[in-house]
Scaffold this active site. Structure first.
Site, PDB file in Angstrom:
ATOM      1  N   ASN A   1      -2.602  92.486  61.410  1.00  0.00           N
ATOM      2  CA  ASN A   1      -1.572  93.385  61.407  1.00  0.00           C
ATOM      3  C   ASN A   1      -1.217  93.894  62.693  1.00  0.00           C
ATOM      4  OD1 ASN A   1       0.380  95.167  60.894  1.00  0.00           O
ATOM      5  ND2 ASN A   1      -1.104  96.734  59.819  1.00  0.00           N
ATOM      6  N   TRP A   2      -0.171  93.226  63.323  1.00  0.00           N
ATOM      7  CA  TRP A   2       0.081  93.731  64.797  1.00  0.00           C
ATOM      8  C   TRP A   2       0.693  94.937  64.949  1.00  0.00           C
ATOM      9  CZ3 TRP A   2       1.755  88.592  67.619  1.00  0.00           C
ATOM     10  CH2 TRP A   2       0.878  87.582  67.618  1.00  0.00           C
ATOM     11  N   LYS A   3       1.252  95.694  63.821  1.00  0.00           N
ATOM     12  CA  LYS A   3       1.814  96.741  63.697  1.00  0.00           C
ATOM     13  C   LYS A   3       3.072  96.782  64.660  1.00  0.00           C
ATOM     14  CE  LYS A   3      -2.412  99.048  62.544  1.00  0.00           C
ATOM     15  NZ  LYS A   3      -3.250 100.326  62.070  1.00  0.00           N
TER      16      LYS A   3
ATOM     17  N   HIS B   1       1.409  99.525  53.143  1.00  0.00           N
ATOM     18  CA  HIS B   1       0.256 100.061  54.185  1.00  0.00           C
ATOM     19  C   HIS B   1       0.344 101.366  54.208  1.00  0.00           C
ATOM     20  CE1 HIS B   1      -1.577 100.405  58.258  1.00  0.00           C
ATOM     21  NE2 HIS B   1      -2.069  99.174  57.986  1.00  0.00           N
TER      22      HIS B   1
ATOM     23  N   GLU C   1       0.085 103.480  56.685  1.00  0.00           N
ATOM     24  CA  GLU C   1       1.193 104.005  57.545  1.00  0.00           C
ATOM     25  C   GLU C   1       2.856 104.077  57.113  1.00  0.00           C
ATOM     26  OE1 GLU C   1       0.123 101.192  60.852  1.00  0.00           O
ATOM     27  OE2 GLU C   1      -1.919 102.253  61.089  1.00  0.00           O
TER      28      GLU C   1
ATOM     29  N   GLU D   1      -7.914  99.505  52.019  1.00  0.00           N
ATOM     30  CA  GLU D   1      -7.884 100.052  53.134  1.00  0.00           C
ATOM     31  C   GLU D   1      -8.072 101.540  53.064  1.00  0.00           C
ATOM     32  OE1 GLU D   1      -6.048  97.543  56.533  1.00  0.00           O
ATOM     33  OE2 GLU D   1      -4.533  98.652  55.568  1.00  0.00           O
TER      34      GLU D   1
ATOM     35  N   GLY E   1      -7.941 102.273  62.377  1.00  0.00           N
ATOM     36  CA  GLY E   1      -7.526 102.845  63.613  1.00  0.00           C
ATOM     37  C   GLY E   1      -8.616 103.844  64.361  1.00  0.00           C
TER      38      GLY E   1
ATOM     39  N   SER F   1     -10.839  99.224  60.751  1.00  0.00           N
ATOM     40  CA  SER F   1     -11.782  99.100  61.898  1.00  0.00           C
ATOM     41  C   SER F   1     -12.812  97.898  61.726  1.00  0.00           C
ATOM     42  CB  SER F   1     -12.355 100.420  62.084  1.00  0.00           C
ATOM     43  OG  SER F   1     -11.649 101.543  62.557  1.00  0.00           O
TER      44      SER F   1
ATOM     45  N   GLY G   1      -6.392  95.434  62.098  1.00  0.00           N
ATOM     46  CA  GLY G   1      -5.268  95.928  62.960  1.00  0.00           C
ATOM     47  C   GLY G   1      -5.615  95.869  64.376  1.00  0.00           C
ATOM     48  N   GLY G   2      -6.147  96.741  64.916  1.00  0.00           N
ATOM     49  CA  GLY G   2      -6.341  96.732  66.481  1.00  0.00           C
ATOM     50  C   GLY G   2      -6.941  95.569  67.148  1.00  0.00           C
TER      51      GLY G   2
END
Ligand code: PEP
Length: 247
Positions: free
Chosen positions: A9-11, A94, A96, A166, A172, A212, A233-234
């Site tokens: 997930n490149w956000k 998601h 977010e 999640e 994150g 994470s 993600g990250g």
């Protein structure tokens, strides 16, 4: 045996030019075909990234979509637009988007139905906050989120969707759920899918863990019986993603 599915997930990161650069730099090393690999990129990056990934086994996904086909919905993107641009998957719900953009279980369900109708595979995100975990309601909450997300989805379609567990407190933050915590909830998701449909569907549906995930913890998490891969993600924006995919 379910094939693992690992999605990045490149956000809201990477301009189209930067996205192509990242896709080019990763594609050789995450393309073994042993796991399904997806780059979920910003909408504007889908066309160039899909082009950069032509001839590989790597799929492209969106990060959100609207549940109507077209019309006066300024700023929104339809499932058909995603599909035509080259996306095969779309992340829906998601945390977010739930937190910052008023996504609810009901809009998640509408989007899931529209994605399926349009031929896009939804990656449905569910998960609890730290307070909810401390209140001991994680499993109840995630079961409910899953039930609402899959309302009116047929058994045949449900077998193809992906659910990402999640925990919000792990996204994150560098705090990963232990493999036992993640397994417990991923199993609860599979169990509730079995209750809604049957064992056949619950054995086919793929359940990811996200929060994470990194090169150091991926192997242990993905070895759990009910964890079929990860939503990352990250670490999906770095060369580390290669180590996660090839865990
Ligand atoms: C995510 O964005 O879905 C996610 C799990 O992020 P991270 O891996 O950075 O925690």
């Amino acid at each position: 045996m379910r094939k693992k599915i690992i999605a990045g997930n490149w956000k809201m990161n990477k301009t189209p030019a930067e996205a192509v650069q990242l896709a080019e730099s990763l594609k050789g090393s995450v393309n073994s075909g042993k796991a399904d690999v997806i780059f979920c990129v910003p909408a504007i990056d889908i066309i160039p990234v899909a082009k950069a990934l032509e001839g590989t086994n790597i799929a492209v996904g969106g990060q959100n979509m609207y549940f109507e086909d077209s019309g006066a919905f300024t700023g929104e993107i339809s499932a058909k637009m995603l599909l035509d641009a080259g996306a095969k998957y779309v992340i829906i719900g998601h945390s977010e988007r739930r937190q910052f953009f008023a996504e609810t279980d009901e809009t998640v369900n509408k989007k899931v139905l529209k994605a399926i109708e349009s031929g896009i595979i939804p990656i449905i995100c569910v998960g609890e906050s730290l307070t909810q975990r401390e209140q001991g309601i994680t499993v109840d909450l995630v079961r409910l989120q899953t039930k609402i997300a899959l309302k009116d989805v047929s058994a045949a379609d449900a077998a193809n969707v992906v659910i990402a567990y999640e925990p919000i407190w792990a996204i994150g933050t560098g705090k990963t759920a232990t493999s036992e915590q993640a397994q417990e909830v991923c199993k609860a998701i599979r169990d509730v899918v079995g209750e809604i449909y049957d064992k056949n569907v619950s054995e086919k549906i793929r359940v990811q863990y996200g929060g994470s995930v990194n090169a150091a913890n991926a192997a242990e998490l993905f070895a759990m019986p009910d964890i079929d891969g990860g939503l990352v993600g990250g670490a999906s924006l770095k060369a580390e993603f290669e180590k996660i995919v090839n865990y």
